[in-house]
Design an enzyme around this catalytic site. Structure first.
Site, PDB file in Angstrom:
ATOM      1  N   LYS A 144      49.360  45.325  31.482  1.00 28.72           N
ATOM      2  CA  LYS A 144      48.441  44.321  30.924  1.00 28.72           C
ATOM      3  C   LYS A 144      48.675  44.102  29.430  1.00 28.72           C
ATOM      4  O   LYS A 144      48.722  42.964  28.952  1.00 28.72           O
ATOM      5  CB  LYS A 144      46.989  44.762  31.152  1.00 28.72           C
ATOM      6  CG  LYS A 144      46.554  44.567  32.583  1.00 28.72           C
ATOM      7  CD  LYS A 144      45.433  43.560  32.683  1.00 28.72           C
ATOM      8  CE  LYS A 144      45.086  43.310  34.083  1.00 28.72           C
ATOM      9  NZ  LYS A 144      45.096  42.362  34.900  1.00 28.72           N
ATOM     10  N   GLU A 228      35.410  37.463  21.855  1.00 28.89           N
ATOM     11  CA  GLU A 228      36.540  36.824  22.531  1.00 28.89           C
ATOM     12  C   GLU A 228      36.160  35.396  22.876  1.00 28.89           C
ATOM     13  O   GLU A 228      34.992  35.083  23.064  1.00 28.89           O
ATOM     14  CB  GLU A 228      36.840  37.600  23.818  1.00 28.89           C
ATOM     15  CG  GLU A 228      38.239  37.462  24.324  1.00 28.89           C
ATOM     16  CD  GLU A 228      38.462  38.283  25.595  1.00 28.89           C
ATOM     17  OE1 GLU A 228      39.226  39.254  25.547  1.00 28.89           O
ATOM     18  OE2 GLU A 228      37.845  37.958  26.621  1.00 28.89           O
ATOM     19  N   ASN A 263      37.479  37.380  43.941  1.00 25.76           N
ATOM     20  CA  ASN A 263      38.787  37.345  43.293  1.00 25.76           C
ATOM     21  C   ASN A 263      39.947  37.159  44.255  1.00 25.76           C
ATOM     22  O   ASN A 263      41.073  37.467  43.934  1.00 25.76           O
ATOM     23  CB  ASN A 263      39.029  38.594  42.452  1.00 25.76           C
ATOM     24  CG  ASN A 263      38.142  38.597  41.234  1.00 25.76           C
ATOM     25  OD1 ASN A 263      37.925  37.547  40.631  1.00 25.76           O
ATOM     26  ND2 ASN A 263      37.601  39.754  40.895  1.00 25.76           N
ATOM     27  N   GLU A 303      50.092  32.932  35.641  1.00 25.00           N
ATOM     28  CA  GLU A 303      48.716  32.519  35.897  1.00 25.00           C
ATOM     29  C   GLU A 303      48.005  32.195  34.589  1.00 25.00           C
ATOM     30  O   GLU A 303      48.121  32.932  33.612  1.00 25.00           O
ATOM     31  CB  GLU A 303      47.955  33.637  36.627  1.00 25.00           C
ATOM     32  CG  GLU A 303      48.504  33.930  38.007  1.00 25.00           C
ATOM     33  CD  GLU A 303      47.612  34.878  38.800  1.00 25.00           C
ATOM     34  OE1 GLU A 303      46.777  35.569  38.185  1.00 25.00           O
ATOM     35  OE2 GLU A 303      47.748  34.895  40.032  1.00 25.00           O
ATOM     36  N   GLU A 316      48.175  36.465  33.517  1.00 24.49           N
ATOM     37  CA  GLU A 316      49.189  37.459  33.877  1.00 24.49           C
ATOM     38  C   GLU A 316      50.344  36.760  34.573  1.00 24.49           C
ATOM     39  O   GLU A 316      50.254  35.593  34.937  1.00 24.49           O
ATOM     40  CB  GLU A 316      48.620  38.547  34.780  1.00 24.49           C
ATOM     41  CG  GLU A 316      48.071  38.031  36.087  1.00 24.49           C
ATOM     42  CD  GLU A 316      47.582  39.145  37.011  1.00 24.49           C
ATOM     43  OE1 GLU A 316      47.914  40.315  36.772  1.00 24.49           O
ATOM     44  OE2 GLU A 316      46.877  38.836  37.984  1.00 24.49           O
ATOM     45  N   ASN A 318      52.932  37.123  37.843  1.00 19.28           N
ATOM     46  CA  ASN A 318      53.238  37.827  39.080  1.00 19.28           C
ATOM     47  C   ASN A 318      54.724  37.725  39.350  1.00 19.28           C
ATOM     48  O   ASN A 318      55.261  36.633  39.468  1.00 19.28           O
ATOM     49  CB  ASN A 318      52.450  37.225  40.245  1.00 19.28           C
ATOM     50  CG  ASN A 318      50.965  37.436  40.055  1.00 19.28           C
ATOM     51  OD1 ASN A 318      50.535  38.507  39.620  1.00 19.28           O
ATOM     52  ND2 ASN A 318      50.181  36.423  40.346  1.00 19.28           N
ATOM     53  N   PHE A 376      30.663  35.618  52.211  1.00 18.04           N
ATOM     54  CA  PHE A 376      31.818  34.724  52.223  1.00 18.04           C
ATOM     55  C   PHE A 376      33.005  35.299  52.992  1.00 18.04           C
ATOM     56  O   PHE A 376      34.106  34.813  52.900  1.00 18.04           O
ATOM     57  CB  PHE A 376      32.265  34.328  50.802  1.00 18.04           C
ATOM     58  CG  PHE A 376      31.209  33.593  50.037  1.00 18.04           C
ATOM     59  CD1 PHE A 376      30.740  32.366  50.480  1.00 18.04           C
ATOM     60  CD2 PHE A 376      30.667  34.132  48.887  1.00 18.04           C
ATOM     61  CE1 PHE A 376      29.764  31.683  49.795  1.00 18.04           C
ATOM     62  CE2 PHE A 376      29.681  33.458  48.189  1.00 18.04           C
ATOM     63  CZ  PHE A 376      29.223  32.231  48.640  1.00 18.04           C
TER      64      PHE A 376
END
Lengths: 702, 431
Positions: A144, A228, A263, A303, A316, A318, A376
């Site tokens: 990260k 932030e 997510n 992303e 990030e 992938n 969901f």
């Protein structure tokens, strides 16, 4: 050959007549490739290998011995028992298979070992090609902090922020202004969104500073604050990149993946309704800059979070093929797996950025074996007793790795398939998606077709007004299925009643000439009583050939004017029934019926339970004894199939309402089962380690 | 139920009959009810003739009087004469059982929670055997459908029972003089069933649901199961193949490995004889590891009861089609409609194992555990359908997905089957 590639259309991607292209592309790549994955992505990779003339090796766990990917591959080897840690993640066993089968390359698919640098390293040491980026890129993007630093250095927008001790409110305001409003302020030590405050101006910043610094000091004993940039209504938009080993990189446009639950993406599309050409180019160029910065090769995805003013921020990268890659393939005409294989072999890219088009619109729905009515989507397992993909609908692509009779087990991801539709514009693609969802036959497990269909017809989605919070915003009390309008309810009742009459008429049609002649019924009208939800609706049906005219009779007045004309072939064996109701064509599915009049019908994606009785039978039902309803507050049943991880009570214990009684794990998700009321535990019917089915009795209270 | 309705035509008999008893205060004019405590008559179900009697609990608790019995006998006699079925709806205190009435349609219906059936009630039981038992435990729906096997199905209430009865009625011929009915069918007879190719688990010890096979093969996935809660290690019931009614018998690997025991043998035998009596072809799915061993079974007479099923299959002259899906071991293999019992078409799936017993047990007996490789050898030799196919005990080894097609073709051909047994007054089934 370059020109040929860019003009590849969807049809070719659907692998219809690709043998013709084989000649063009049979550039030497690999003789044999192993796919270190299962399910739809393994099948997807095998399809491209077949068209490229590459032999394939599938790996599988023992429960997957009959899986579709195993049947499709030229060779298949079992690598261990069902749990993924012992099979699909079992590097030693996989390395052994590679040696034994002499596979020259490995495609990892997504998940499992696809972003495992150790796996990539072991392959490299054995001289086997990993279809993906090199270990350096995997490592850099997997971290990260490192990936953010790299992105910053490559001039990729990252979420601006400050993390440290803020002297006073003035300094907080200065930092906030530097970042640009709105900002999010919270104690650095506080996890997640806890104690988070949003400030839209200086005043709110001062206030936020006061609260957060107090909280930081009192709750955590740590003065540091995090200020932030706050991304309001963020969208999740990602850029597909493709890079070779010669320093070339392309961006293949974006994918909009904002519709998510927990997510996890549910509906994706390409392109995004939200991006204008400038933003798209800016995002694409930054994505390519990042790819070049890490010397990326192969297909990858960058992303971004995009706020309502089209500011975008790196999230990030992938370093693998994404689940939702087909939508990009549809609009660009590229076969990403083929490009990955070529690049891995060392060929340079055969496209220029200018060659990458956006042709039409593509939408992907992830069809899951899960019950969308429970948060969901809670996983469902079972055997697909009937399964039919809607491939007869034009411009539909279905990427799946299962077939009729397959088991959806607790060991793996419960995804049934990816359903992709394509159109010259978004409206067309969505219309086809609606049709495809209606024509998709999935029986034996619960599925999320109802949720998918509701999402794609929701006015906010249709307008493109979506964000990652779409589902909880649109369904604050959870998803409850399609809400019928008055007209739709009438259509459903009319269809159900007509179907009932068609069935009744059929049960009088015997072949041959019986010894005692069958009395021909002259009945041409039926008075029925249909129960739907809490309502009971009188419906009168009269027959005219294959069409029925059901007429809703209101309880007060003898005849209500609402008459519909329902026409169909009434093929009672077909899982799909095409019905025309007053000129509107609908595809419905009758999932079940029994002699007691219970019928369940999938209508507009949602399954409705009805009971259809003749008026006489319905009237007599009044005299039948009522069954006492089970008191559900004193018993706890498993809401889904899974394994009992822990049981925290024993008989005789007192529990209070809301207290955790046991934990059930299904598909790697732990679900806490809580007491519905305060009381004494009467009996415990499960213990840790048990496997339980949906509806199994777990614990009884007194 | 006596209301005349032009559309639902029911012709009632003996509406004016009254009871003739005058003892114990039964003679006063208040106590005369036209028709007495039963309604009888005839009508049509889906156009097909049926006689019916329904005991009326509102008149003297539905009790059986002379007049009541006479009315029932009348419809029965007439039904027997024209060759039509009688449906009996029983709701009676049953005080005076005199006239030896029995219903022709032998399938008893019983309702959950409200119906009880026993020879002697809980009070008598208490006084004779000092046993405490409730009505529900002694003769409720659950007892009779799952423990005693007296009732074949249980339903929610009267309406539910009647609706299901109509459905069931459609599977049956009107009498033993008629062939099995053929209803209009929308399900193609040449439909392949691909999921069957991977339904039987690779491990022979793993269970699967025989109902999955039955549903996938039958027309429109419809199966009317008889005695679903009793002796669940065997599944019996009615379905249609290309419209024609068939009786299906299948071992259920999900319950007790699908072994045959006393209860399942008797359940199967009764069903096979019913089908044979009413010209309904039999389709048998075999996955049987053998008869259940143990003293309880032997003392209970498993040999005698198992022989009932063997006898029933052997004497049946209706078309008999057998599919061995997996295990067909030992005597139980013979019993399950094997070639040796005059099976017309006997098929094996590639997963079939026709052998005297499982490899493990066989090797233990032959070698007393001294031969380690022998098990593999035994598996090689017998755990497959070839030895049986080479001897003609199975006619063909078929791809499971083609099973429906094969059955439909065979039934077409066998529709004209005639077979007779040597003359006898009646067969002598080992009761």
């Amino acid at each position: 050959t370059c020109q040929h590639v860019s003009s590849l259309d969807l049809k070719n991607l659907c692998f219809v007549h690709l043998s013709r292209f084989l000649l063009f592309f049979s550039l030497q790549t690999f003789e044999k490739l192993l796919i270190a994955n299962r399910g739809e992505i393994a099948c997807r990779v095998i399809k491209t290998c077949k068209k490229m003339g590459i032999k394939t090796v599938a790996i599988h766990s023992d429960v997957d011995a009959n899986a579709v990917h195993v049947k499709m591959a030229d060779e298949a080897v079992c690598v261990g028992p069902a749990p993924t840690s012992k099979s699909y993640l079992n590097m030693d066993a996989i390395m052994e298979v590679i040696k034994k089968t002499r596979a020259q390359a490995v495609h990892p698919g997504y998940g499992f070992l696809s972003e495992n640098k150790e796996f990539a390293r072991r392959l490299a040491s054995e001289g086997v090609t990993f279809i993906g980026p090199d270990t350096h890129a995997i490592q850099a993007m997997g971290d990260k902090i490192e990936s953010k630093l790299l992105a910053k250095n490559a001039k990729v927008n990252t979420i601006p922020g400050f993390d440290g001790v803020v002297k006073d409110a003035d300094e907080a305001v200065r930092i906030a202004r530097e970042i640009g409003y709105p900002v999010m302020i919270k104690a650095s030590a506080g996890g997640g969104g806890k104690g988070m405050r949003i400030a839209w101006d200086d005043e709110e910043t001062r206030e936020g500073f006061r609260f957060s610094s107090q909280e930081a000091a009192s709750s955590f004993g740590d003065d540091r604050l995090l200020i932030e940039k706050f991304i309001d209504n963020p969208r999740h938009i990602e850029i597909q990149v493709l890079a070779d080993k010669h320093g070339n990189a392309l961006w293949l446009n974006e994918r909009e993946c904002s519709i998510q639950r927990r997510n996890q993406k549910v509906v994706e599309e390409a392109p995004s309704t939200f991006l204008d050409p400038e933003t798209r180019r800016a995002m694409g160029e930054q994505a390519v800059a990042l790819a070049k910065a890490v010397k990326y090769s192969s297909a990858g995805t960058v992303e971004f979070l995009v706020d309502s003013s089209k500011n975008f921020y790196f999230l990030e990268m992938n370093t693998r093929l994404q689940v939702e890659h087909p939508v990009t393939e549809c609009i660009t005409g590229l076969d990403l797996v083929q490009e990955m294989i070529r690049v891995a072999k060392g060929y340079p890219l055969r496209h220029k950025q200018a060659d990458i088009p956006i042709n039409g619109w593509a939408v992907e729905c992830r069809v899951y074996a899960e019950d969308p009515y429970k948060s969901f989507g809670l996983p469902s397992i079972g055997k697909l007793s009937q399964y039919q993909e809607p491939l007869h609908v034009p411009s539909v692509r279905v990427d799946s790795g299962i077939q009729q009779g397959s088991d959806i087990s607790i060991y793996y991801d419960p995804m049934i398939s990816k359903l992709i539709t394509y159109g010259s514009n978004r409206a067309e693609a969505l219309k086809r998606m609606e049709e495809a969802l209606d024509n998709y036959v999935i029986r034996g497990v619960a599925h999320n077709i109802s949720l998918l269909r509701e999402v794609i017809i929701h006015p906010r989605f249709v307008q493109g007004d979506i964000s990652t919070k779409f589902l909880p915003e649109v369904y604050p009390d959870g998803f409850k299925g399609h809400k019928l309008t008055d007209l739709e309810r009438r259509e459903l009742l009319a269809t159900a009643a007509s179907l009932y009459v068609a069935e009744q008429l059929r049960s009088q049609r015997f072949l041959g000439t019986p010894r005692i002649p069958i009395a021909k019924s002259k009945q041409s009208s039926w008075e029925l009583s249909v129960r739907l939800g809490d309502g009971i609706y009188p419906v009168a049906v009269s027959k005219d050939g294959s069409s029925f005219s059901p007429c809703l009779v209101s309880q007060q007045v003898e005849v209500d004017g609402m008459k519909l004309n329902v026409t169909s072939e009434w093929n009672l064996a077909s899982p799909l029934l095409s019905v025309t109701i007053d000129g509107t064509q609908r595809t419905i599915q009758r999932l079940s019926r029994n002699a007691s009049g219970d019928t369940s019908i999938q209508f507009l994606g949602t399954v409705y339970k009805l009971q259809i009785l003749t008026k006489v039978a319905a009237e007599l039902s009044k005299y039948m004894p009522e069954k006492a309803a089970e008191d559900t507050s004193s018993i706890l049943r498993s809401p889904m199939p899974g394994a009992v991880v822990a049981v925290s009570v024993k008989p005789g214990d007192m529990v209070s309402e809301g207290q955790e009684i046991c934990v059930i794990e299904a598909m790697k998700m732990q679900n806490s089962m809580i007491a519905a009321k305060t009381g004494k535990v009467k009996a415990v019917h499960c213990k840790a380690g048990d496997t339980v089915g949906e509806g199994d009795l777990l614990v009884e209270l007194e | 139920s006596r209301k005349k309705n032009k559309r639902i035509y029911f012709d009632e008999y003996d509406m004016f009959v009254e009871h003739r008893c005058s003892d114990f205060g039964m003679d006063s004019s208040k106590n005369k009810y036209p028709g007495d405590s039963v309604v009888t008559g005839r009508g049509r179900i889906n156009g097909r003739l049926a006689y019916v009697f329904s005991q009326d609990f509102t008149v003297f608790g539905g009790s059986l009087s002379g007049a009541h019995a006479q009315k029932i006998c009348k419809v029965m006699d007439q039904a027997a004469m024209v060759g039509a079925p009688v449906i009996g709806l029983n709701d009676s205190g049953g005080a005076r059982i005199q006239e030896g009435v029995e219903s022709l349609a032998g399938y008893a219906d019983i309702f959950l929670d409200t119906s009880y059936l026993f020879i002697t009630g809980p009070d008598v039981v208490k006084s004779v055997t000092n046993e405490d038992v409730t009505q529900e435990q002694l003769g409720g729906a659950k007892t009779h459908t799952s423990v005693s096997g007296v009732a074949h199905r249980a339903f929610e209430n009267d309406i539910d029972a009647l609706l299901n009865l109509r459905e069931f009625f459609n599977y049956l011929p009107l009498s033993n003089r008629d062939p099995a009915p053929v209803r209009e069918c929308h399900d193609p007879s040449d439909r392949l069933v691909p999921e069957l190719d991977m339904l039987v688990p690779i491990e022979s010890t793993k269970a699967y649901d025989m109902l999955d096979i039955i549903h996938s093969i039958a027309d429109e996935r419809e199966f009317f199961e008889i005695m679903p809660s009793y002796a669940r290690n065997i599944v019996v019931g009615f379905a249609r193949m290309n419209g024609r009614t068939v009786g299906i018998v299948g071992n259920q690997p999900k319950v007790a490995s699908g072994c045959l025991d006393i209860n399942s043998s008797v359940k199967g035998a009764r069903f096979v004889r019913f089908c044979d009596a009413f010209n309904i072809p039999l389709i048998t799915f075999v996955d049987v590891p053998g008869f259940l061993p143990g003293t309880a079974q032997e003392y209970g007479g498993i040999i005698r009861h198992g022989a009932k099923l063997l006898f029933a299959f052997a004497e049946a002259t209706v078309p008999k089609i057998t599919i061995i899906t997996r295990k067909a071991y030992g005597g139980a293999y013979d019993v399950m409609s094997s070639k040796h019992l005059r099976g017309d078409a006997n098929y094996a799936w590639p997963t079939a194992e026709v052998a005297v017993m499982g490899a493990k047990g066989a090797v233990q007996i032959i070698f007393r555990g001294k031969e380690a490789d022998a098990e593999a050898e035994y598996v090689d030799k017998f755990a497959n359908p070839f030895p049986a196919a080479m001897r003609g005990f199975v006619d063909d080894i078929i791809q499971p997905s083609t099973t429906r097609v094969r059955i439909c073709h065979d039934l077409d051909v066998l529709a004209s089957k005639t077979q007779s047994s040597p003359w006898k007054k009646h067969a002598n089934i080992p009761l």
